[in-house]
Write a protein that holds these residues in place. Sequence first.
Motif, mmCIF file in Angstrom:
data_model
loop_
_atom_site.group_PDB
_atom_site.id
_atom_site.type_symbol
_atom_site.label_atom_id
_atom_site.label_comp_id
_atom_site.label_asym_id
_atom_site.label_seq_id
_atom_site.Cartn_x
_atom_site.Cartn_y
_atom_site.Cartn_z
ATOM 1 N N VAL A 283 43.623 36.187 41.334
ATOM 2 C CA VAL A 283 42.414 35.787 40.503
ATOM 3 C C VAL A 283 41.348 35.185 41.304
ATOM 4 C CG1 VAL A 283 41.814 34.814 38.322
ATOM 5 C CG2 VAL A 283 43.977 35.459 38.578
ATOM 6 N N SER A 284 40.169 35.809 41.218
ATOM 7 C CA SER A 284 38.986 35.329 41.792
ATOM 8 C C SER A 284 37.844 35.080 41.122
ATOM 9 C CB SER A 284 38.698 36.470 43.269
ATOM 10 O OG SER A 284 39.548 36.815 43.993
ATOM 11 N N TYR A 285 37.016 34.126 41.306
ATOM 12 C CA TYR A 285 35.624 34.008 40.598
ATOM 13 C C TYR A 285 34.562 33.786 41.726
ATOM 14 C CZ TYR A 285 32.386 32.095 37.502
ATOM 15 O OH TYR A 285 31.008 31.835 36.730
ATOM 16 N N GLY A 286 33.564 34.550 41.576
ATOM 17 C CA GLY A 286 32.319 34.596 42.556
ATOM 18 C C GLY A 286 31.213 34.324 41.931
ATOM 19 N N ILE A 287 30.356 33.135 42.411
ATOM 20 C CA ILE A 287 29.129 32.773 42.041
ATOM 21 C C ILE A 287 28.338 32.471 43.217
ATOM 22 C CG2 ILE A 287 29.989 30.543 41.769
ATOM 23 C CD1 ILE A 287 28.123 30.251 39.088
ATOM 24 N N SER A 288 27.165 32.847 43.304
ATOM 25 C CA SER A 288 26.013 32.510 44.017
ATOM 26 C C SER A 288 26.207 32.435 45.503
ATOM 27 C CB SER A 288 25.338 30.899 43.886
ATOM 28 O OG SER A 288 24.855 30.900 42.521
ATOM 29 N N GLY A 289 26.922 33.594 46.149
ATOM 30 C CA GLY A 289 27.448 33.528 47.529
ATOM 31 C C GLY A 289 28.780 32.900 47.785
ATOM 32 N N HIS A 290 29.385 32.247 46.840
ATOM 33 C CA HIS A 290 30.640 31.594 46.896
ATOM 34 C C HIS A 290 31.635 32.538 46.367
ATOM 35 C CE1 HIS A 290 28.976 27.810 48.218
ATOM 36 N NE2 HIS A 290 28.063 27.940 47.348
ATOM 37 N N LYS A 291 33.008 32.751 46.596
ATOM 38 C CA LYS A 291 34.210 33.204 46.063
ATOM 39 C C LYS A 291 35.439 32.535 46.106
ATOM 40 C CE LYS A 291 36.213 37.787 45.117
ATOM 41 N NZ LYS A 291 36.127 39.232 45.481
ATOM 42 N N PHE A 292 35.810 32.120 45.080
ATOM 43 C CA PHE A 292 37.193 31.342 45.088
ATOM 44 C C PHE A 292 38.410 32.179 44.545
ATOM 45 C CE2 PHE A 292 33.420 28.705 44.461
ATOM 46 C CZ PHE A 292 33.677 27.675 45.357
ATOM 47 N N GLY A 293 39.607 32.209 45.220
ATOM 48 C CA GLY A 293 40.455 33.244 44.880
ATOM 49 C C GLY A 293 41.889 32.191 44.966
ATOM 50 N N LEU A 294 42.719 32.586 43.861
ATOM 51 C CA LEU A 294 44.158 31.999 43.941
ATOM 52 C C LEU A 294 45.205 32.958 43.667
ATOM 53 C CD1 LEU A 294 43.602 28.750 41.682
ATOM 54 C CD2 LEU A 294 44.026 28.853 44.206
#
Length: 421
Positions: A283-294
Amino acid sequence: MFAASRQAFPPAHLLSLAIAASLAAPLAQAAFVEDSSASLTATNIYFNRDFREGDGQNKREEWGQGFRLDVQSGFTEGTVGFGLDAMGLLGIKLDSGKGRTGTDLLPVHDDGRSADEFSRLGMTAKVKVSATEFRYGSHVPELPVVKASDSRLLPQVFEGGLLTSSELEGLTFTGGRLDKVIDRASTNEEDLVLNSKNRRFAASISADHLDLAGVDYKFAPGFTGRYYFADLDDIYRQHFFGLLSSHKVGAGTLSSDLRLILSKDSGASKAGKVDNRAINAMVSYGISGHKFGLGFQDMSGDTGFAYIDGSDPFLINFVQINDFANADQRSWQARYDYSFASFGLPGLSFMTRYITSDDARVAGSNQRGGEWERDIELKYVVQSGPLKDLYIRARNASFRSDFARDADENRIIVGYSLPIW
């Protein structure tokens, strides 16, 4: 050394049929030629893997240059269209040495030295009716049940026939049979072999062919479902279920990749028992050039994950060095990506991820163990000018295990693809 795989050509009757159809009439010949395209891809790789413990070779270090020429014809005109594609591959040694081989950049001779160069040629005959296309010859598949490895100078190439059909809106069917493989650092066609990393299965068990079939279906905006079936003759049978989603959530985008893969021994069970259930979720969330995934990956059943040797297993925690796919192994991933475009540096990106695991069953013993890997990548893609789309990647990885050899790895990759026509 300049060798081509003789068996990489399609059967003579298919080749003759494609050529004859292309010359049947001026209009047909025009479509065959005018819709054709060609591109040349150059890939330069420096590879260094330093083993931190254990017996045997303590380092693998080589540098090479790869070239891939892809020529794709159009189709002859008419209800049934015929075409012919060609793929020329060449790898050149830039630096190596006895005792440093084994990177899979270059073939290794019997005397332990790497080849100065190696090459191969693949041909593919194709037939198209409406939105259905059948291709026989050389393939670099990217499917959940067979994914060719493309992380060295030259890609792994499979031989056989594949059919794809998109007659129904939103649905794509893929099916076929693959019966030979040419590995990344080889010019020889070989049988399909079961991967036995960490002695998960009996070594060097080969199959006559792989049968596969599957569908990808976009059943709603932002949702794609996938199902694939594969049978590696007399070794294992596999079912893949997948769900991809992507939606706007707040100012960013939330995406997910869910996979379930069920593997069982089949036919004569030449490798013995195969019994694995692989659950994957990212599962990933991307916003304003950042992307976080677990991510989470779980292996259950009596054996580790089964896949074709040399190929990339379709697992979310198959990363730069390790696959985290031993029997009973559970692994977790945390990943972060960043694009520097918002800093005024378009084309520059950064990625890091950390995977840790536990409860892996050590083959041949009653022991359990854990592993971890940390990967870092910095990549730049030229945005304009004569070298537009040229990319440079610097990759670093550290891997530690309770039961396999520890390793640190660095790769520097420079690649460029040039359209010829």
